[in-house]
Design a protein around this motif. Structure first.
Motif, mmCIF file in Angstrom:
data_model
loop_
_atom_site.group_PDB
_atom_site.id
_atom_site.type_symbol
_atom_site.label_atom_id
_atom_site.label_comp_id
_atom_site.label_asym_id
_atom_site.label_seq_id
_atom_site.Cartn_x
_atom_site.Cartn_y
_atom_site.Cartn_z
ATOM 1 N N ARG A 80 0.855 -1.179 0.000
ATOM 2 C CA ARG A 80 0.000 0.000 0.000
ATOM 3 C C ARG A 80 0.902 1.244 0.000
ATOM 4 O O ARG A 80 2.115 1.148 0.123
ATOM 5 N N ASN A 81 0.258 2.394 -0.118
ATOM 6 C CA ASN A 81 0.964 3.682 -0.079
ATOM 7 C C ASN A 81 2.095 3.781 -1.116
ATOM 8 O O ASN A 81 3.213 4.199 -0.819
ATOM 9 N N ILE A 82 1.779 3.384 -2.362
ATOM 10 C CA ILE A 82 2.753 3.575 -3.441
ATOM 11 C C ILE A 82 2.994 5.075 -3.582
ATOM 12 O O ILE A 82 2.077 5.890 -3.490
ATOM 13 N N SER A 83 4.244 5.453 -3.796
ATOM 14 C CA SER A 83 4.629 6.873 -3.779
ATOM 15 C C SER A 83 4.055 7.688 -4.937
ATOM 16 O O SER A 83 4.102 8.918 -4.910
ATOM 17 N N VAL A 84 3.488 7.025 -5.952
ATOM 18 C CA VAL A 84 2.845 7.739 -7.059
ATOM 19 C C VAL A 84 1.464 7.143 -7.289
ATOM 20 O O VAL A 84 1.269 5.933 -7.167
ATOM 21 N N ASN A 85 0.496 8.018 -7.617
ATOM 22 C CA ASN A 85 -0.853 7.529 -7.913
ATOM 23 C C ASN A 85 -0.910 6.820 -9.260
ATOM 24 O O ASN A 85 -1.711 5.903 -9.455
ATOM 25 N N GLU A 86 -0.093 7.273 -10.193
ATOM 26 C CA GLU A 86 0.046 6.592 -11.466
ATOM 27 C C GLU A 86 1.455 6.875 -11.982
ATOM 28 O O GLU A 86 2.078 7.870 -11.613
ATOM 29 N N LEU A 87 1.949 5.971 -12.812
ATOM 30 C CA LEU A 87 3.288 6.145 -13.369
ATOM 31 C C LEU A 87 3.155 6.692 -14.792
ATOM 32 O O LEU A 87 2.644 6.012 -15.681
ATOM 33 N N GLU A 88 3.589 7.938 -14.979
ATOM 34 C CA GLU A 88 3.539 8.572 -16.297
ATOM 35 C C GLU A 88 4.939 8.543 -16.902
ATOM 36 O O GLU A 88 5.897 9.045 -16.318
ATOM 37 N N ILE A 89 5.019 7.947 -18.091
ATOM 38 C CA ILE A 89 6.315 7.759 -18.754
ATOM 39 C C ILE A 89 6.358 8.649 -19.993
ATOM 40 O O ILE A 89 5.593 8.450 -20.944
ATOM 41 N N ASN A 90 7.214 9.657 -19.957
ATOM 42 C CA ASN A 90 7.326 10.590 -21.077
ATOM 43 C C ASN A 90 8.305 10.075 -22.128
ATOM 44 O O ASN A 90 9.360 9.518 -21.797
ATOM 45 N N LEU A 91 7.936 10.267 -23.395
ATOM 46 C CA LEU A 91 8.736 9.759 -24.508
ATOM 47 C C LEU A 91 9.080 10.876 -25.484
ATOM 48 O O LEU A 91 8.327 11.838 -25.638
ATOM 49 N N ASP A 92 10.225 10.752 -26.114
ATOM 50 C CA ASP A 92 10.642 11.678 -27.177
ATOM 51 C C ASP A 92 10.677 10.933 -28.506
ATOM 52 O O ASP A 92 11.074 9.755 -28.555
ATOM 53 N N ASP A 93 10.259 11.629 -29.575
ATOM 54 C CA ASP A 93 10.382 11.045 -30.901
ATOM 55 C C ASP A 93 11.845 10.966 -31.302
ATOM 56 O O ASP A 93 12.643 11.857 -30.998
ATOM 57 N N ILE A 94 12.214 9.898 -32.002
ATOM 58 C CA ILE A 94 13.574 9.773 -32.517
ATOM 59 C C ILE A 94 13.652 10.452 -33.880
ATOM 60 O O ILE A 94 12.868 10.158 -34.784
ATOM 61 N N GLU A 95 14.584 11.392 -34.018
ATOM 62 C CA GLU A 95 14.852 12.049 -35.300
ATOM 63 C C GLU A 95 16.235 11.604 -35.784
ATOM 64 O O GLU A 95 17.019 11.023 -35.035
ATOM 65 N N THR A 96 16.525 11.864 -37.050
ATOM 66 C CA THR A 96 17.845 11.543 -37.598
ATOM 67 C C THR A 96 18.501 12.806 -38.158
ATOM 68 O O THR A 96 17.819 13.733 -38.590
#
Length: 288
Positions: A94-110
């Motif tokens: 119980r008491n997980i330190s985050v209510n939800e895990l949000e994972i931010n992503l970046d587009d890969i450019e060349t």
């Protein structure tokens, strides 16, 4: 529903997060969580175990992508199951330190950038390089977030040192690693090739051409032929002739007080080195 338990059965656990299965066209942003904490109901033995060992929670990023594909979201209930399945299914958290895990992503450019070789090379007396060094590849494809690629204009090699050379070079030189781990290089080294030959001094005599002369009268140059001193590889020594050079005097740039002009070499073979005129100034006479 979580089982109610006494405070003495509770221990706080810190876990590391490992993100796996990131889509091939994405990169993890730098601001994602690397750890989380939760309260764990455990017996004394388990409490000691998790107090000394940091568990790793692996999160399958591809499984939780949202429609925009700019992020992935793991809700609290799913995150709780992930933790339990990877820690111990028979325990309660119980008491997980985050209510939800949000994972931010970046587009890969060349982006393709030129390679800059960093070298310090000296030659044995009488030897020199023929033409410019050839590098392969001469540019490198980079992959990464656009904001990082925009800051990179070239890739340099590590410094290559070689002294007293009397033979042609063909060596592999590693590229300097990039500062950011979020940018990937297509290659990690380049091939550096430099043709080296023995050189010798040669002198040819070349006529001086006058330009911008006045319409009236005639001008006599003294001397009207000059020597060009240069070095050339032995393989081309007999091929370089006086006809390959053009030397001029520009009447518009004359020194009218002392009646002389400065000769200039305007045409010469690209294969030669250190071309110089042995005559530094040309006197002239004007005949009306």
């Amino acid at each position: 529903m979580l089982t109610k338990f006494s405070r003495k059965d509770i221990s706080e656990v810190k876990a590391n997060i490992e993100y796996v299965n990131v889509p091939t066209d994405k990169l993890l942003a730098n601001d994602n969580l690397s750890t989380l904490t939760f309260d764990l109901q455990s017996n004394k033995f388990e409490a000691i175990y998790y107090g000394t060992k940091t568990p790793i929670i692996r999160v399958d990023v591809g499984a939780y992508l949202v429609s925009s594909k700019k992020k992935a979201i793991v809700d609290k209930a799913t995150l709780e199951l992930l933790i339990l399945n990877q820690v111990n299914k028979n325990l309660t958290i119980r008491n997980i330190s985050v209510n939800e895990l949000e994972i931010n992503l970046d587009d890969i450019e060349t982006k393709k950038v030129p390679v800059k070789p960093i070298t310090s090379i000296t030659f044995k007396n009488g030897f020199d390089g023929v033409g410019a060094a050839k590098i392969n590849p001469d540019s490198i494809l980079l992959k990464g977030p656009l904001k990082l690629l925009d800051s990179i204009s070239e890739i340099s090699t590590i410094k290559f040192n070689r002294d007293n050379i009397d033979k042609s070079l063909r060596v592999k030189i590693p590229l300097n690693p990039l500062i950011s781990n979020d940018v990937f290089m297509e290659e990690t080294s380049i091939t550096y090739a430099l043709k080296v030959e023995e050189f010798s001094q040669k002198i040819v005599t070349v006529p001086v051409k006058l330009i911008n002369a006045p319409q009236s009268g005639s001008i006599k140059l003294i001397p009207n032929r000059v020597e060009v001193d240069f070095t050339v590889s032995l393989s081309l020594f007999n091929e370089i002739r006086a006809e390959d050079f053009k030397v001029i005097c520009d009447y518009a740039k004359r020194n009218s007080e002392e009646n002389f002009m400065i000769p200039e070499i305007v045409t010469f073979p690209k294969e030669i080195k250190d071309a110089e005129l042995t005559t530094k100034k040309i006197d002239f006479l004007i005949f009306k």
